[in-house]
Design an enzyme around this catalytic site. Structure first.
Site, PDB file in Angstrom:
ATOM      1  N   GLU A  95       0.836  -1.196   0.000  1.00 56.09           N
ATOM      2  CA  GLU A  95       0.000   0.000   0.000  1.00 56.09           C
ATOM      3  C   GLU A  95       0.877   1.255   0.000  1.00 56.09           C
ATOM      4  O   GLU A  95       0.593   2.229  -0.698  1.00 56.09           O
ATOM      5  CB  GLU A  95      -0.941  -0.026   1.208  1.00 56.09           C
ATOM      6  CG  GLU A  95      -1.976  -1.140   1.144  1.00 56.09           C
ATOM      7  CD  GLU A  95      -1.443  -2.546   1.467  1.00 56.09           C
ATOM      8  OE1 GLU A  95      -2.144  -3.520   1.159  1.00 56.09           O
ATOM      9  OE2 GLU A  95      -0.333  -2.674   2.024  1.00 56.09           O
ATOM     10  N   HIS A 134      10.066  14.857  10.223  1.00 56.65           N
ATOM     11  CA  HIS A 134      11.268  14.923   9.390  1.00 56.65           C
ATOM     12  C   HIS A 134      10.990  14.818   7.901  1.00 56.65           C
ATOM     13  O   HIS A 134      11.770  15.350   7.109  1.00 56.65           O
ATOM     14  CB  HIS A 134      12.239  13.806   9.782  1.00 56.65           C
ATOM     15  CG  HIS A 134      12.851  14.005  11.131  1.00 56.65           C
ATOM     16  ND1 HIS A 134      13.926  13.264  11.563  1.00 56.65           N
ATOM     17  CD2 HIS A 134      12.551  14.852  12.150  1.00 56.65           C
ATOM     18  CE1 HIS A 134      14.259  13.641  12.791  1.00 56.65           C
ATOM     19  NE2 HIS A 134      13.430  14.598  13.172  1.00 56.65           N
TER      20      HIS A 134
END
Length: 178
Positions: free
Chosen positions: A76, A103
């Protein structure tokens, strides 16, 4: 926030619970997954449609994220990442969900619905949704490099370019290092 979700048969029960969970928190949930259980259905189209919707919404100024899931979350994530502008991250803990946003400014989270309890997975998703991008220069710079490659294939110069194999670069190797 609008949350686009997608799964295949492996996450259909999880999807129903997740839709209620997210709606109860006030999110606008859009399901791109299957309408009924089919043990041989294929996740790519479902996940790609969810990822496309995230990109479209964000381009239109709508605050949106995506959640894709299946048995492991791996396929996925791969499918979602084929959509230009998507940064899908596989999360398996609170820390990975948080770091994906802080991040990497990930806009889609992938979850292995067969790898976690609903409560665990929901906590990863809740953390992902609640965590903002840090806007630190180093992270923004790296995201821009990935986006540039996605658009035109550009990369930073290769520091090894022009060094002959077995040439002077090999003289710099430390034989004791490994």
């Amino acid at each position: 926030m609008r949350i686009h979700i997608a799964t295949d048969h492996a996450g259909l029960e999880f999807s129903t619970r997740l839709q209620h969970h997210l709606s109860d928190q006030g999110h606008d949930v859009v399901d791109h997954g299957p309408l009924e259980y089919d043990p041989v259905d294929d996740y790519p189209a479902f996940c790609i449609r969810a990822a496309q919707a995230v990109v479209r919404d964000r381009a239109d100024g709508v605050e949106a994220l995506g959640v894709v899931f299946g048995g492991s979350g791996n396929g996925e994530q791969i499918a979602a990442n084929k959509v230009q502008g998507v940064r899908a991250a596989l999360a398996w803990s609170i820390a990975t969900a948080e770091l994906a946003r802080e991040h990497n400014d990930a806009n889609v989270i992938a979850i292995g619905a067969r790898q976690h309890t609903f409560e665990e997975a929901a906590s990863f998703i809740d953390t992902f949704i609640a965590t903002p991008f840090s806007n630190e220069e180093r992270h923004a710079r790296r995201i821009a490099q990935v986006a540039a490659y996605e658009v035109d294939g550009s990369l930073l110069p290769d520091p090894r370019a022009g060094v002959p194999v077995g040439g002077e670069a090999s003289d710099r190797l430390d034989p004791e290092a490994g």
